[in-house]
Design an enzyme around this catalytic site. Structure first.
Site, PDB file in Angstrom:
ATOM      1  N   SER A 128       0.794  -1.317  -0.053  1.00 23.52           N
ATOM      2  CA  SER A 128      -0.182  -0.020  -0.113  1.00 23.52           C
ATOM      3  C   SER A 128       0.818   1.382  -0.113  1.00 23.52           C
ATOM      4  O   SER A 128       0.564   2.183  -0.620  1.00 23.52           O
ATOM      5  CB  SER A 128      -1.109  -0.073   1.151  1.00 23.52           C
ATOM      6  OG  SER A 128      -1.953  -1.083   0.940  1.00 23.52           O
ATOM      7  N   LYS A 140     -10.241  -5.652   9.883  1.00 21.74           N
ATOM      8  CA  LYS A 140     -11.267  -5.139   9.149  1.00 21.74           C
ATOM      9  C   LYS A 140     -12.643  -5.158   9.617  1.00 21.74           C
ATOM     10  O   LYS A 140     -13.339  -4.069   9.687  1.00 21.74           O
ATOM     11  CB  LYS A 140     -11.381  -5.757   7.662  1.00 21.74           C
ATOM     12  CG  LYS A 140     -10.504  -5.441   6.631  1.00 21.74           C
ATOM     13  CD  LYS A 140     -10.605  -5.990   5.384  1.00 21.74           C
ATOM     14  CE  LYS A 140      -9.386  -5.950   4.549  1.00 21.74           C
ATOM     15  NZ  LYS A 140      -9.567  -6.245   3.101  1.00 21.74           N
ATOM     16  N   ASN A 185     -12.092  -1.088   5.193  1.00 24.18           N
ATOM     17  CA  ASN A 185     -10.850  -1.205   5.195  1.00 24.18           C
ATOM     18  C   ASN A 185     -10.136   0.220   4.821  1.00 24.18           C
ATOM     19  O   ASN A 185      -9.077   0.398   4.516  1.00 24.18           O
ATOM     20  CB  ASN A 185     -10.476  -1.990   3.813  1.00 24.18           C
ATOM     21  CG  ASN A 185     -10.808  -1.326   2.416  1.00 24.18           C
ATOM     22  OD1 ASN A 185     -11.565  -0.290   2.489  1.00 24.18           O
ATOM     23  ND2 ASN A 185     -10.124  -1.610   1.207  1.00 24.18           N
ATOM     24  N   ALA A 238     -17.174 -17.437   1.237  1.00 28.86           N
ATOM     25  CA  ALA A 238     -18.141 -16.484   1.852  1.00 28.86           C
ATOM     26  C   ALA A 238     -17.644 -15.971   2.819  1.00 28.86           C
ATOM     27  O   ALA A 238     -18.293 -15.428   3.977  1.00 28.86           O
ATOM     28  CB  ALA A 238     -19.529 -17.346   2.203  1.00 28.86           C
ATOM     29  N   ASN A 244     -19.370 -22.141  -0.904  1.00 30.17           N
ATOM     30  CA  ASN A 244     -18.601 -22.001   0.319  1.00 30.17           C
ATOM     31  C   ASN A 244     -18.195 -23.367   0.958  1.00 30.17           C
ATOM     32  O   ASN A 244     -19.392 -24.344   0.905  1.00 30.17           O
ATOM     33  CB  ASN A 244     -19.034 -21.145   1.161  1.00 30.17           C
ATOM     34  CG  ASN A 244     -18.128 -20.555   2.279  1.00 30.17           C
ATOM     35  OD1 ASN A 244     -16.880 -20.202   1.595  1.00 30.17           O
ATOM     36  ND2 ASN A 244     -18.321 -20.541   3.328  1.00 30.17           N
ATOM     37  N   ASP A 290     -23.803 -23.008   5.482  1.00 30.35           N
ATOM     38  CA  ASP A 290     -24.616 -21.901   6.378  1.00 30.35           C
ATOM     39  C   ASP A 290     -24.104 -20.526   6.413  1.00 30.35           C
ATOM     40  O   ASP A 290     -24.865 -19.483   6.185  1.00 30.35           O
ATOM     41  CB  ASP A 290     -24.765 -22.502   7.774  1.00 30.35           C
ATOM     42  CG  ASP A 290     -23.528 -22.741   8.412  1.00 30.35           C
ATOM     43  OD1 ASP A 290     -22.507 -22.955   7.959  1.00 30.35           O
ATOM     44  OD2 ASP A 290     -23.329 -22.804   9.673  1.00 30.35           O
TER      45      ASP A 290
END
Ligand code: NDP
Length: 276
Positions: free
Chosen positions: A18, A67, A88, A129, A152, A156
């Protein structure tokens, strides 16, 4: 005039690109900024943010594993941060903390701008997910694909995620479905148009046991991971799909954060090229 200060907070953080990305953007506008990497202790995210605010930082990007904590401490949240349930990008002004999430917009912008793939009316398969998958759901739905199918490991979790976006899906006329990795191996009429790997399986080089029939010559196979070829990317490439990694997503999410802080839209293509 003092130089504007920003940072990226994570644990670990040494690997973060970054600072280089934000400095490359700042250079495009002849701006001088400070952009630091900040390693927060695992139990010290809030204290780290407060310290940065006291030192006059104007904002911070947030990466793994903070996050969700960033979401919790934001006093105001953008619509996309609310939808993602994670933040983020933090902006600090007058002791207020505003939270946003640019990950999903980064993915969609990368696909549209740099891979010339429209998402409208397409059949999309989203693998995973977790936080990243949840963050891209709203921006994906807003592109009005015909269908978003989520697979996924924990069914659930995928069900709960789809439930959260049912209203938006209806509003944009998008059909949502959940499937399992096992069911993905059942005979399929035609390959998906776009397959997005938002699992972290690539971090440990774990194959996803996917059927190669998911991929066709026209399929865009997108792995959010970057830095190395994952088993997902290898399989999709062998099956003839167009394969891309998540470097463009990383740079596009940074560009959106840069816009939030500076009101300026950087040219991302030369930065992506330089990082490749
Ligand atoms: P999370 O930990 O929140 O979610 C991980 C997801 O991966 C879950 O869906 C989990 O399934 C699944 N998963 C993990 N291991 C396996 C496995 N062996 N087989 C099948 N599924 C598995 O991570 P994130 O969502 O934050 O990140 C996911 C990926 O996206 C990471 O590789 C990350 O680096 C990348 N990323 C890239 C960005 C970019 O800018 N390019 C931005 C954000 C993320 P289950 O729910 O069953 O546990």
């Amino acid at each position: 005039m003092s130089v504007e200060k920003y940072a990226v907070i994570g644990h670990p953080i040494a690997h973060s690109k970054s600072p280089l990305i934000h400095q490359a953007f700042a250079q495009q506008f002849g701006k001088t900024i400070v952009y630091d990497k900040v390693l927060a202790p695992l139990d010290g995210f809030l204290a780290t943010v407060q310290e940065l605010q006291q030192q006059g930082y104007l904002g911070a990007n947030v990466t793994v594993p903070f996050k969700f904590e960033a979401f919790d401490l934001s006093q105001t949240l953008s619509e996309r941060a609310q939808a993602a349930g994670a933040v983020n990008t933090l902006s600090f002004s007058q002791a207020q903390i505003q939270g946003d999430n640019t990950d999903g917009c980064g993915l969609v912008n990368d696909i549209l701008k740099h891979h010339q793939t429209a998402l409208a009316a397409k059949r999309i398969l989203l693998l995973g997910a977790g936080g990243a998958a949840q963050g891209v759901m709203l921006p994906l739905i807003a592109q009005r694909p015909a269908q978003v199918t989520v697979a996924n490991r924990s069914q659930d979790k995928a069900q709960a995620m789809l439930k959260k976006f049912a209203t938006e899906a209806q509003q944009f006329d998008v059909s949502l479905a959940v499937t399992s990795f096992t069911d993905l191996n059942a005979p399929l009429n035609e390959p998906y148009d776009v397959v997005i790997n938002a699992t972290s399986a690539g971090l440990t080089d774990t194959p996803l046991s996917l059927s190669s029939q998911l991929f066709g010559a026209h399929t865009l196979a997108y792995d959010m991971m970057y830095g190395r070829e994952t088993p997902f990317m290898q399989q999709a490439r062998l099956a003839g799909a167009k394969v891309v990694d998540g470097l463009g997503m990383l740079i596009e999410q940074a560009a959106e954060a840069f816009f939030i802080w500076h009101g300026l839209r950087p040219d991302t293509a030369p930065v992506i090229q330089a990082f490749r």
